[in-house]
Design an enzyme around this catalytic site. Structure first.
Site, PDB file in Angstrom:
ATOM      1  N   PRO A   2       0.835  -1.209   0.000  1.00  0.00           N
ATOM      2  CA  PRO A   2       0.000   0.000   0.000  1.00  0.00           C
ATOM      3  C   PRO A   2       0.867   1.256   0.000  1.00  0.00           C
ATOM      4  O   PRO A   2       1.833   1.342   0.751  1.00  0.00           O
ATOM      5  CB  PRO A   2      -0.777  -0.106   1.318  1.00  0.00           C
ATOM      6  CG  PRO A   2      -0.654  -1.523   1.749  1.00  0.00           C
ATOM      7  CD  PRO A   2       0.628  -2.030   1.187  1.00  0.00           C
ATOM      8  N   GLU A   3       0.550   2.181  -0.861  1.00  0.00           N
ATOM      9  CA  GLU A   3       1.254   3.458  -0.853  1.00  0.00           C
ATOM     10  C   GLU A   3       0.394   4.505  -0.149  1.00  0.00           C
ATOM     11  O   GLU A   3      -0.701   4.214   0.322  1.00  0.00           O
ATOM     12  CB  GLU A   3       1.602   3.868  -2.294  1.00  0.00           C
ATOM     13  CG  GLU A   3       2.672   2.947  -2.897  1.00  0.00           C
ATOM     14  CD  GLU A   3       3.623   3.677  -3.834  1.00  0.00           C
ATOM     15  OE1 GLU A   3       3.829   4.886  -3.653  1.00  0.00           O
ATOM     16  OE2 GLU A   3       4.154   3.033  -4.754  1.00  0.00           O
ATOM     17  N   HIS A 104      -5.858 -14.885   9.077  1.00  0.00           N
ATOM     18  CA  HIS A 104      -4.945 -13.743   9.102  1.00  0.00           C
ATOM     19  C   HIS A 104      -5.572 -12.505   9.749  1.00  0.00           C
ATOM     20  O   HIS A 104      -5.046 -11.414   9.636  1.00  0.00           O
ATOM     21  CB  HIS A 104      -4.466 -13.430   7.688  1.00  0.00           C
ATOM     22  CG  HIS A 104      -3.795 -14.594   7.021  1.00  0.00           C
ATOM     23  ND1 HIS A 104      -2.731 -15.262   7.597  1.00  0.00           N
ATOM     24  CD2 HIS A 104      -4.046 -15.233   5.857  1.00  0.00           C
ATOM     25  CE1 HIS A 104      -2.357 -16.265   6.801  1.00  0.00           C
ATOM     26  NE2 HIS A 104      -3.140 -16.268   5.750  1.00  0.00           N
ATOM     27  N   ARG A 126       1.003 -11.502   5.480  1.00  0.00           N
ATOM     28  CA  ARG A 126       2.471 -11.575   5.549  1.00  0.00           C
ATOM     29  C   ARG A 126       3.023 -10.984   6.838  1.00  0.00           C
ATOM     30  O   ARG A 126       4.217 -11.132   7.128  1.00  0.00           O
ATOM     31  CB  ARG A 126       3.073 -10.889   4.324  1.00  0.00           C
ATOM     32  CG  ARG A 126       2.685 -11.616   3.030  1.00  0.00           C
ATOM     33  CD  ARG A 126       3.297 -10.970   1.815  1.00  0.00           C
ATOM     34  NE  ARG A 126       4.746 -11.095   1.809  1.00  0.00           N
ATOM     35  CZ  ARG A 126       5.523 -10.584   0.870  1.00  0.00           C
ATOM     36  NH1 ARG A 126       4.990  -9.922  -0.137  1.00  0.00           N
ATOM     37  NH2 ARG A 126       6.836 -10.713   0.927  1.00  0.00           N
TER      38      ARG A 126
END
Ligand SMILES: [Zn+2]
Length: 296
Positions: A2-3, A104, A126
């Site tokens: 994500p930016e 998750h 992750r």
């Protein structure tokens, strides 16, 4: 990854649910993400009201009554979703396997809102994301924030500011723009896009955009505007990423696949009148996409 525009989109998606709500319980389903949760993280939040949501660079900031701030970073694969709202989709409705996998779901904020109970769930396959806790008055001096440059959003970023940062610098523009001490939150994709829009080579040295007197050359004025505009456009589009991303309101995210230059190697340049082809070079271990014909 994500930016900045994605984080801004997450913030805007979560704000209507979280702001003003009370945290009944902050449920941690494991002791750590990328880093361990701070001691007494849940205890510091439980029973407290959320004052406001903010963002600095790629950090989401959740201001809690009493002066604590939750600092949340989405890492590589983090996302939030809202459950419990009548209009929100359930996790099983998501189309992306990665994000509907509730194994998750690592953090659940159980909220009491004016519209009833909601759950804000943080999912991160992750686990490169993290959450930390700080006091609001210590934030400016916090290691995450003390060296950050200006935001590319709002009105603080101008050519004079960048000229002061770039003056005398023998650093390629690509690296100078990725340097978070210069501009906060600007990432690989949007640096490529901004340089292409401004017709500037990523290998051009940063100092060449500044006059001997330390003033911005016209090219730097154009670049500054390009940076602000690519970020503003992406935020308006609801954030964009190379991978599918769940939007914070519980629905599937808005994906902007149409970057002008990023990931378009060997395609014709889209600059009007340019007959060049997009090339890829590696700078600092990361791909830079550019047009050698119109970016000088
Ligand atoms: Zn071109």
């Amino acid at each position: 990854m994500p930016e900045l525009p994605e984080v801004e989109t997450v913030k805007r998606g979560l704000a209507p649910v979280m702001e003003g709500s009370r945290i009944r319980r902050a449920e941690l389903r494991r002791p750590d993400l990328r880093f361990p949760f701070p001691p007494a993280f849940s205890e510091a939040l439980e029973g407290r009201r959320i004052v406001s949501l903010g963002r600095r660079a790629k950090y989401l900031l959740i201001d809690i009554e009493g002066g604590d701030v939750v600092i949340a970073h989405l890492g590589m694969s983090g996302s939030f979703r809202v459950e419990g709202a009548p209009e929100a989709e359930t996790p099983g409705d998501f189309h992306m396997p990665r994000s509907k996998d509730t194994r998750h779901d690592h953090v659940v904020f159980h909220l009491e809102t004016a519209d009833g109970d909601r759950r804000v769930v943080y999912n991160d396959p992750r686990r490169f994301g993290f959450m930390d806790l700080a006091r609001r008055q210590d934030l400016a001096a916090h290691p995450f924030f003390r060296d950050l440059g200006e935001e590319p959003t709002g009105n603080t970023l101008d050519a004079d500011y960048i000229a002061a940062k770039f003056r005398g610098r023998q650093t390629p523009l690509k690296a100078a723009l990725l340097d978070q001490k210069n501009i906060a939150g600007l990432g690989n994709i949007y640096v490529c896009e901004a340089l292409w829009r401004a017709h500037l080579s990523p290998e051009r040295l940063a100092g060449t955009l500044v006059t001997a007197a330390g003033k911005p050359k016209k090219e730097l004025v154009v670049l500054t505007e390009a940076i602000r505009q690519v970020i503003a456009d992406a935020i308006e589009a609801g954030g964009s990423t190379l991978r599918d991303h769940i939007r914070a309101d519980g629905s599937l995210g808005y994906f902007q696949h149409s970057f002008s230059v990023y990931d378009r190697e060997k395609e014709p340049c889209r600059t009007p009148g340019c007959t060049g082809t997009i090339g890829r070079i590696v700078q600092g271990g990361r791909s830079t996409f550019h047009c050698a014909a119109c970016q000088k």
